[in-house]
Structures are given as C-alpha cells and as structure tokens.
Design an enzyme around this catalytic site. Structure first.
Site, short mmCIF file in Angstrom:
data_model
loop_
_atom_site.label_atom_id
_atom_site.label_comp_id
_atom_site.label_asym_id
_atom_site.label_seq_id
_atom_site.Cartn_x
_atom_site.Cartn_y
_atom_site.Cartn_z
N LYS A 19 44.33 32.92 68.48
CA LYS A 19 42.95 33.38 68.29
C LYS A 19 42.42 33.82 69.64
CE LYS A 19 38.91 32.59 68.40
NZ LYS A 19 37.77 33.35 69.02
N GLU A 76 42.69 23.10 78.66
CA GLU A 76 42.48 23.60 80.02
C GLU A 76 41.05 24.11 80.05
OE1 GLU A 76 41.61 25.83 82.83
OE2 GLU A 76 43.05 27.29 82.06
N CYS A 80 38.22 29.91 85.94
CA CYS A 80 37.96 28.48 85.76
C CYS A 80 38.22 27.68 87.03
CB CYS A 80 38.80 27.94 84.61
SG CYS A 80 40.57 28.26 84.77
N GLU A 98 29.14 24.65 86.29
CA GLU A 98 30.01 25.82 86.43
C GLU A 98 29.20 27.08 86.11
OE1 GLU A 98 34.50 27.08 85.09
OE2 GLU A 98 33.23 26.08 83.63
#
Length: 794
Positions: free
Chosen positions: A192, A266, A300, A397
């Site tokens: 996906k 992750e 990330c 973040e």
C-alpha cells in the site's frame, strides 16, 4: 548573457530535465490507474478514485483507485495463491527474478527518477543519483541473500503473505527496502503506497510484470489511510511492515495485538547532529545541508537537532548562514536546484505552524533569502537559534527543512541532550578525534550513528530505531530475519489451561507443625515482602499445600523495574565477566540440584527422574549462554564507500519476562539466561502455578555474584503482572510465554513506549528442544543492533 557574465556572477541558469517520457506513460494510462493485482491493473471494486497532485505545480497529476476492503481481500488472495509456488521456486530462482528487477530499474532509471520528482516534489538530482541507484542496489543485494538462503537460513521459513505500507518521502526507495527482502525469502507482497505518491509503485509493478515476475507475487493497492487499515486488519496477512508516523504505528500495534502477525515499525525521529569543537567545521556545515535540507527535510532520520559545543557555536552559525544563502529552491526537474517542493499543502502548513510556535517560545529564526517559486508547495531552508531543550520544536518532528540549534559544554552534556528525546532513530557525530567519536557513539540511544557523515544508507547495513522510532531492522542480515519464522516454532500446539487442583482436606493433629517459611519477592538483590502483604497458596497436583509465595502487585513491579534500571553497570560489564557469572551460577545450581529436583517433582507431579532431567537441562543451558555471552557478536559491514559500518549488538535494557507453567525451572532459565548474557536486566514473573522453584533459584543467585538488580523475581498472578509490565514506560521489551490473553495484552498495552515484544500466543514450546528454545532463536531478540558508520580518507 555572455560567458564572461557567468564567470563574474557565478549565477545558475535553469537546467530543466525533459519529462516527455514520464508524461507519455501517464497519457498511455489516461492518467487514471487502478490497483495492480495478480499481474494486471484492476478497477476498484466500488469504482472510487481520488486525485493526486503535482507538489511543485499545485495541479492535478493523476486519478488513483481508492482501495476498499474488497480490493485488499482480492490482493491478499492473489498473494496467497502465488506464495507456495514462489517459495518452491527456490533461492536461485528467486535470485534470478530479483536480479531482473534490479536490471529493470537500471534500464528505466531516468523514467523512474523523473516520475518520482514530478510526483513527490524532490529534486531530480536526488531521485537520479540516490533513490534509483539505491533501490537497484537493494534488489541486487537481496538477490544474493535469496541465492544463499538454503545455506544461511536453513532453520527458517518464509512468513507467507506480507502487507507493506510505505510513506511518501521516499516512495521508490521504501518500496525497494521492503519488497526486496520479502520476495528474496519466499514471501509474496501486498503493497500500500502513500496516498500522495503512488505512481512509481504502479510503474514498478507494471514493469516488474513485464520483466517476468510471476502473477500475484507483487500486488499494489492504492488509497488513503482506510486502505492501510483494511490491509492491517486482513486476516490472511502474516506480517505488517510499516514506515510512517509514530501515531499511526501505535494504531497498527494495537490493531495487530493478539493476531500472531509479525510486525516491524520504522517510525519518526528527532535526530541529534553533534558538532564538537575539534570538528572540521566546513565539512560539518555541508553535513547539515545533507542532514536537514536533503529531500526538503522530509526524512525520518534528518539531523534536525544541531548540538554545538559552545566554543564554536557562533562561528558555526555564521558559516551555516552563509551556506544557506547559496541554497536554491525551485522546480524539482531543474537539475541546478538544491531543494524542491514540500509534498502537500497540509504538510506545508504544519511546517509553518511549528516554526512560528518555536519563535513564539523564544527561538531566533533565520531563513534563506532566495526567492521561492510563485506556485506550488515550497518552504525556505530555516534555522532556529537559541532553542531550549524543552521547546516544542526541539521535541516534535517537524518533517521539513528546519534545523533547531542548541549548545553544550562537555561530551557528557552532549550525550544527555542527544538522548533527551522519545525517539531513537539516528545521530551524527562530528569530531576529528576518532577516539572521542567512537566513545560517544555507543552512548547514544539510536539505531544508526554516522561519524563525520550523515544520511548514509546501504542495503547491506541495517536501519531502524529504538524507543518510539519503532522496532525491527531493514537491510543487512538482521533485516532478512524480519521476513522469516523459525521452523522449530512451526506446528506448536495451543496450550490447554489446566484446572487448578482442589485443596486437599487435612486435619490438624498434635504433632509439631513445620516452621513456616513464606518466600518473599527478590528485588534489587534482596528478599523483600510484597507491598500488598498478600500471599498465594502453592498446591501439589493432588491439592496438598506445599507453601505460599508473595502476591506481587503494581508497586512491586515498579520497585523491581527501578532496581533493574539502577543495575545498568551490568550492560557495561565485559562479555567475559558476564560469562564467568553464568558459569558460576550453573556451578552453584548444580550443588543444589537434588533440592531443586525434589521441589519440581513435588509441585508438578513428574517423576524424580524427569525432575532431575529438568535441573540438568537448566544447568546445561546456563553453560550454553555462558559460552554465547562473548561469542554472539556484531559484524563489520563494507558498504560501497570508503569506510566501514560496525553492526554492534547492544543490550535492550530492562526486559520483562513472564514464564509458563510447563518446565518451570528450565523455562525460566531458557528465557532469562540469553537476556542477561547479552547485558540486559530482567524483571521475571515466574510460573504462576509452580513458583517455589523460582524462589529457590533466587537463593542460588544470592551466592553466585549476580549483581543486585540484574535479576528481579516477582511472584503472583502472571496475566495481571504482564499488564503492569506492558504499561510500564521504563520497561524496554517484554517476553511473554503463557496464555494467549497475556500475549494479546502484552502487545496491545505496550504502545505507550512501543516496547519490543516476544510472545508465544499461547502456544507450547518444547523447552528441552535446543532448536526451539536455545541459542540464536532467542539471542536475536535479546539484542538491538546499532550500526555505526565510519567513513575514512580525505
């Protein structure tokens, strides 16, 4: 303009890349794409589509199928149908296919690079020089693992059907990271892709089919978050591999709890970029450009927290600002620009909002003065100075081209600031003193550490995080294990709950009663009374009262975790020292072997011979892990650059362990020994029905030089104490062997700090079978792998 003008001004002119081939591919499909299922494009079951946009232009790019549960079901069915034949093809056959996929990527490299730049907004020079070559590298590398599978992973089998959900920041590269190891090991895939950036996945699937990949091996279902949720919930999926936000990772952990689906996450990061006063400052400034302005900061592991030693902080700021003035933001197909577009207006607004919050909280803002294109989602390179460690922008973040800067005085303070985060994905250290850098690297709570470098990746070097950055690894040998299951654990039967024995009626006589001894809990190297001051009866199979043990509660677990946390010196002890203590523990246990065997026989009802065999097996297992303590080591990787990457096996930290009722002594030793051999400290909940052997065992601990707090034992109701351990945010991992409900609770309640879990889902383990309960099968779960990159040369 003349040549002299360009020499005088050093101005860049536009250098646009032709996009005709990518536009032609879109036109051939009329810019309308279905799902790719069972080797062909398929219209969505409910006929729904959504529009994806071009970030740099702000206009519609294509219409994509909105995946429903029915579409996911069809894709999983196709993958399931193909899986056995794909597995039986053998390692060499799969290696040939993966090699063909790598060559396909190389042949169509420019098409993929241009399409990725259009769809994602990142600069063409990044898609061309980084994303596409590294994606091809992943398929080539994992073709090698497929070729070697029978020899290197003979004790493991593929998981089956893998559901993979990838993010929008590296659409093609994340596809390769996930698909390559899964296919190499004999699994089939339902992918996906991100809602914003699905086009390169669809192109890859189409060209993979043309390259001969069998039908059903790779399936792509597009859609928004509801499509991903349907994939996670699909019962025919054996594993979910997810890269994305921590918030969504938590939802997936909860959704998969108790389903026996394997899971790797992750997730996000807030990575420190540490610059010492002896660093090459010009090189470090270029490192910042690569760390936070690469891919517009939508990475990330972006080095978004600059930690600068006080003596060089101002000089570094001046040089960084001067370098930022030269950065060019523009259309992604312009080969001369440094930064492209933010992926979507929603993400652009989030970046703006967080930056303004930082300024409101006291930060000083500098933004690159270069002009931004008038249309599309663009944001300038930004530096926030004088940021406090507790500021929102230092904690959250941002996922944009925004660096936040703080200062430190000493190396110890640098480590404290670097670890002051709930994440733990990556870190960079800049120092010309290699001894200092290598001293700091193991102290950082991050899965990847770069020394005098940043954002280095390779298929042969594992990547993944600690804490709320997720668990599991991608790349390298450790990444291969994520797509395999032990053959020794296949065919395990469900544990059948045995009814508790009825209390046998005993009439008191006039003989003197035995002197009462109610074993206490064992916390911090001491026998302590349970906080609630309750005890539990321990009965023989015939209902005879054998004794009582303390009934531990939440506060007892809290005290045990605190004692384990305080024993962190055990993690720093040499492997040789840990081995010696394990051998000594086995020696002292042997001296009390008859006593322990008698206790096992009385509690469980087995014969004296069987009880003695369990004790002997426990002693042998302690010897085994004494041997492994200094032999289960990391590796030195040689990625395709001038340098090495050290894959270090590190202790996880504090691990909760819940033991089953069968083989109560051997199971306890089999679970605790690999953990302490690798430097972890444990809080153990022993067999609920047969706990007296554990309370006898801690008397052996007291005489065996095991430091206080390394092993803590809390007796009581196992399933209730598992919940407490799962919810405790200072527990780093949890192993649960017992009821299916306990396994479900362990996974579901561990989302607070996203601790790693190893559970048996209520299935019986043969504790006497070394293949199923000793060695690598558990050691792999007793460590986390940190990869330290060390480039060398000028």
């Amino acid at each position: 303009m003349t040549v002299a003008h360009y020499y005088d001004t050093m101005d860049y002119g536009p250098a646009p890349e032709a996009d005709a081939e990518a536009r032609a591919w879109l036109a051939r499909h009329e810019a309308r794409f279905g799902h790719f299922i069972d080797g062909a494009f398929a219209v969505p079951s409910d006929g729904k589509y959504f529009t994806t946009s071009e970030p740099a232009a702000g206009k519609a790019l294509a219409k994509l199928a909105q995946g429903s549960a029915a579409d996911v079901d069809a894709a999983v069915a196709a993958a399931r149908k193909a899986q056995q034949a794909w597995q039986k093809l053998g390692g060499h056959g799969r290696a040939r296919h993966l090699y063909a996929l790598a060559r396909m990527l190389q042949r169509h490299g420019r098409l993929f690079a241009v399409l990725e730049a259009i769809d994602n907004g990142k600069p063409l020079r990044e898609t061309r020089d980084i994303d596409v070559p590294l994606a091809a590298r992943h398929f080539l590398h994992h073709a090698g693992w497929a070729q070697l599978q029978e020899r290197e992973f003979g004790a493991y089998a593929p998981l089956g059907v893998i559901g993979q959900i990838i993010p929008w920041n590296f659409p093609l590269l994340m596809l390769a990271w996930k698909i390559a190891p899964a296919l190499a090991m004999g699994n089939t895939v339902v992918l996906k892709p991100a809602e914003f950036t699905s086009l390169t996945a669809l192109l890859f699937a189409e060209l993979a089919a043309q390259a001969g990949l069998p039908m059903g091996v790779l399936n792509v279902v597009t859609g928004d978050g509801t499509t991903g949720a349907a994939l996670v919930a699909q019962q025919g999926v054996d594993k979910i591999a997810f890269t994305g936000s921590t918030e969504v990772g938590r939802l997936i952990r909860q959704a998969t709890a108790g389903t026996a689906k394997s899971l790797t996450l992750e997730l996000g990061g807030k990575s420190p970029f540490i610059v010492f006063d002896d660093a090459d400052l010009d090189a470090a400034v270029e490192g910042v450009v690569d760390a936070i302005f690469f891919n517009q900061g939508q990475v990330c592991c972006a080095g978004s927290r600059l930690l600068l030693q006080e003596g060089i902080a101002e000089t570094f700021r001046e040089r960084l600002v001067r370098r930022m003035e030269t950065l060019r933001v523009g259309p992604p197909l312009d080969k001369a620009i440094d930064m492209g577009a933010i992926v979507d207006p929603v993400q652009l607004e989030r970046i703006r909002s967080l930056v303004e919050t930082g300024v409101t909280e006291g930060a000083q803002k500098y933004q690159s003065p270069g002009a931004l294109p008038p249309h599309g989602c663009f944001y300038p390179p930004t530096l926030l100075w004088n940021v406090q460690p507790s500021s929102t922008v230092a904690i959250e973040e941002i996922f944009g081209p925004v660096a936040v800067a703080m200062t430190f005085r000493t190396p110890d303070e640098a480590v404290l600031l670097a670890n002051n985060t709930r994440y733990g994905l990556a870190a960079s250290i800049w120092s010309e003193t290699i001894g200092r850098a290598l001293d700091i690297a193991p102290k950082l709570l991050a899965g990847v550490v770069w020394i005098n470098a940043t954002n280095l990746f390779d298929a042969g070097v594992g990547f993944g995080g600690y804490h709320e950055s997720g668990f599991g690894r991608e790349g390298g040998r450790e990444g291969i294990y994520e797509y395999l299951k032990p053959v020794a654990w296949s065919g395990r039967k469900a544990r059948i709950a045995q009814p508790a024995p009825s209390v046998a009626e005993e009439r008191a006589g006039f003989a003197l009663p035995p002197i009462d001894r109610t074993p206490k809990l064992f916390i911090g190297g001491k026998q302590v009374r349970p906080d609630g001051n309750y005890s539990r009866a321990v009965l023989s199979p015939k209902g005879r009262l054998l004794g009582e043990v303390g009934d531990g509660n939440r506060k007892d677990i809290r005290n045990a975790v605190a004692a384990a946390r305080a024993a962190e010196a055990w993690s720093r002890a040499t492997a040789h020292n840990r081995a010696q203590i394990l051998y000594y523990l086995a020696e002292n246990m042997s001296a009390r072997g008859d006593e322990l065997a008698a206790r096992i026989a009385a509690m469980t009802g087995v014969t004296a011979v069987k009880a003695k065999a369990e004790v002997d097996a426990g002693i042998a297992r302690l010897f085994s892990y004494g041997a492994w303590a200094d032999k289960y080591e990391g590796a030195v990787h040689t990625p395709p650059l001038r340098g090495v990457a050290l894959a270090m096996h590190e202790a996880i930290g504090v691990v909760g362990v819940a033991c089953p009722d069968e083989a109560p002594l051997l199971a306890l030793i089999s679970l605790v020994a690999p953990l302490i051999a690798m430097g972890n400290r444990v809080v153990v909940v022993p067999s609920e029905r047969h706990p007296l052997v554990a309370t006898d065992f801690y008397q052996v601990l007291e005489t065996s030089d095991v430091p206080a707090g390394v092993i803590n034992i809390v007796t009581g109701r196992r399933d209730a104490l598992v919940k407490v351990l799962a919810e405790h945010d200072d527990v780093d991992a949890l192993w649960v062997f017992g009821s299916k409900q306990a396994a479900t609770d362990a996974e579901r309640l561990s989302v607070g700090n996203l601790k790693r879990t190893l559970v048996d889902h209520g299935l019986l383990t043969d504790w006497y079978d070394a293949a199923a309960s000793e060695g690598l099968i558990l050691l792999r779960h007793a460590v986390q792998v940190k990869n330290i990159w060390i480039p060398y040369g000028d």
